[in-house]
Motif scaffolding. Sequence first.
Motif, short mmCIF file in Angstrom:
data_model
loop_
_atom_site.label_atom_id
_atom_site.label_comp_id
_atom_site.label_asym_id
_atom_site.label_seq_id
_atom_site.Cartn_x
_atom_site.Cartn_y
_atom_site.Cartn_z
N SER A 53 42.94 59.60 36.66
CA SER A 53 43.57 59.30 38.14
C SER A 53 42.47 59.44 38.82
N PHE A 54 42.88 58.88 40.31
CA PHE A 54 41.99 58.71 41.38
C PHE A 54 42.65 59.04 42.42
N HIS A 55 41.94 59.07 43.65
CA HIS A 55 42.67 59.64 44.86
C HIS A 55 43.02 58.19 45.61
N SER A 56 44.14 58.04 45.90
CA SER A 56 44.67 56.87 46.50
C SER A 56 44.17 56.68 47.83
N GLY A 57 43.65 57.44 48.43
CA GLY A 57 43.25 57.24 50.02
C GLY A 57 41.86 56.38 49.83
N HIS A 58 41.18 56.28 48.56
CA HIS A 58 40.19 55.32 48.65
C HIS A 58 40.57 54.06 48.62
N ILE A 59 41.69 53.67 48.35
CA ILE A 59 42.18 52.34 48.53
C ILE A 59 43.12 51.78 49.64
N LEU A 60 43.85 52.99 49.92
CA LEU A 60 44.87 52.66 51.15
C LEU A 60 44.15 52.31 52.41
N GLY A 61 43.20 52.99 52.80
CA GLY A 61 42.68 52.95 54.03
C GLY A 61 41.96 51.47 54.43
N GLY A 62 41.37 50.82 53.45
CA GLY A 62 40.76 49.63 53.55
C GLY A 62 41.50 48.70 52.98
N ARG A 63 42.58 48.71 52.42
CA ARG A 63 43.49 47.75 51.81
C ARG A 63 42.56 47.09 50.55
N ARG A 64 41.94 48.26 49.98
CA ARG A 64 41.09 47.83 48.69
C ARG A 64 41.98 47.83 47.70
N ARG A 65 41.60 46.86 46.46
CA ARG A 65 42.58 46.81 45.40
C ARG A 65 41.84 47.14 43.93
N ILE A 66 42.66 47.52 43.07
CA ILE A 66 42.21 47.71 41.81
C ILE A 66 42.85 46.59 40.82
N ALA A 67 42.18 45.88 40.15
CA ALA A 67 42.85 44.92 39.38
C ALA A 67 42.37 44.87 37.81
N GLY A 68 42.98 44.13 37.10
CA GLY A 68 42.48 43.85 35.72
C GLY A 68 42.50 42.40 35.51
N SER A 69 41.69 41.87 34.65
CA SER A 69 41.54 40.44 34.20
C SER A 69 41.12 40.29 32.70
N PRO A 70 42.06 39.56 31.89
CA PRO A 70 41.79 39.55 30.50
C PRO A 70 40.94 38.19 30.43
N ILE A 71 40.77 37.32 29.41
CA ILE A 71 40.15 36.34 29.11
C ILE A 71 40.70 35.05 30.16
N GLY A 72 40.03 34.11 29.95
CA GLY A 72 40.53 33.11 30.94
C GLY A 72 41.42 31.80 30.04
N GLY A 73 42.01 30.77 30.76
CA GLY A 73 42.84 29.81 29.99
C GLY A 73 41.78 28.71 29.47
N ILE A 74 42.20 27.75 28.86
CA ILE A 74 41.47 26.83 28.09
C ILE A 74 40.65 26.14 29.09
N ALA A 75 41.07 25.41 30.06
CA ALA A 75 40.54 24.54 31.03
C ALA A 75 39.33 25.55 31.60
N GLU A 76 39.59 26.85 31.87
CA GLU A 76 38.63 27.44 32.80
C GLU A 76 37.54 27.87 31.65
N THR A 77 37.70 28.09 30.45
CA THR A 77 36.79 28.23 29.49
C THR A 77 35.83 26.86 29.25
N GLN A 78 36.58 25.83 29.11
CA GLN A 78 35.57 24.57 29.37
C GLN A 78 35.04 24.61 30.54
N GLU A 79 35.49 24.85 31.78
CA GLU A 79 34.68 24.84 32.96
C GLU A 79 33.28 25.78 32.73
N LEU A 80 33.61 26.90 32.05
CA LEU A 80 32.58 27.91 31.79
C LEU A 80 31.30 27.16 30.98
N LEU A 81 31.76 26.59 29.93
CA LEU A 81 30.72 25.90 29.13
C LEU A 81 29.80 24.94 29.66
#
Length: 351
Positions: free
Chosen positions: A276-304
């Motif tokens: 767990s973490f202290h929520s004050g670290h993200i509340l005060g500055g409207r900071r965000r914690i996010a997750g990201s999986p792999i990308g889609g097919i078009a995005e992967t082609q863009e990467l290549l």
Amino acid sequence: MTQAIGYAAKDAQSPLAPFHFERRDLRDEDVAIEILYCGVCHSDLHQARNDWHSSMYPLVPGHEIVGTVTAVGPKVSKMAVGQKVAVGCMVDSCLSCDQCDRGMEQMCRKGATMTYNGKDRQTGDLTFGGYSDHIVVREEFVLTVPDSLDMERAAPLLCAGITTWSPLREWKVGPGSRVGVIGLGGLGHMAVKLAAGLGADVTVITTSPEKEADALKLGANRVLLSKDPEAMKKGRSSFDLIIDTVPVAHDIQPYLPLLDVESTLVLVGAIDMLPSFHSGHILGGRRRIAGSPIGGIAETQELLDFCAEKNILPECETIAIQDINGAYERMERSDVKYRFVIDLASLSADR
């Protein structure tokens, strides 16, 4: 059906060993691919050992695949025999939901079909991955490898590359962006290279001072030692985006003050319960914690295509398939810089 050979885990305790199986005959929209190289992802190790409690055996890992087309179905229009191609983490999806329609097949509402440890949408058969001599994949999930990309080193782009490219694109990283990268392994070193390629100011955040030389060589502008309290204090509000590539459970709280106002820490490595973490670290500055999986097919082609244009490739060590169990042991010790790639020509010794 065609006869295939690969390496498989028969259960969570057994080492990978030669495995003979069958690939399906080509459907109308299918592409048959001779696999030349396959990257070794940390998730392969997790799946082989059932660390995520979802493995189905026998399990043939591998979702960082490059090779050449050997045959196509009658309705295939974009691929031709002899073409250099790649396959990543997915081989199918519903292709009709809102997520598939916007090119985010990895978030298919009905569930994307994974390259291995998945189930074929038509037959329910287990999918087997790239630690094998060939594979059959629906055309929509086959990518084109630009001629200028080194086939041997391109393989890890299909997972390590797209996993870090996707958040860089989602959060619109470019010249002037301040990007922090936590960890300098398979994912981390690609995050550094890609962020630098996009023109960002890049800082590697690490516990290991000995990684500074490598970080700078890979394209980072500097290193921030997270065990140095004074350095961490000076680093507060320094980043627009932090990509956390650590592959195991860890405490993210020390990194949250490093985010600037309305900035984001995105998790791409750990699939686990985090402290767990202290929520004050993200509340005060409207900071965000996010997750990201792999990308889609078009995005992967863009990467290549981007990597071909910028000459960006993973740092790799090529191995024979017979050395895969030793490679897994080395991965657990973090004894690789930075990605293993299997030369599938070595399978000929097991035929």
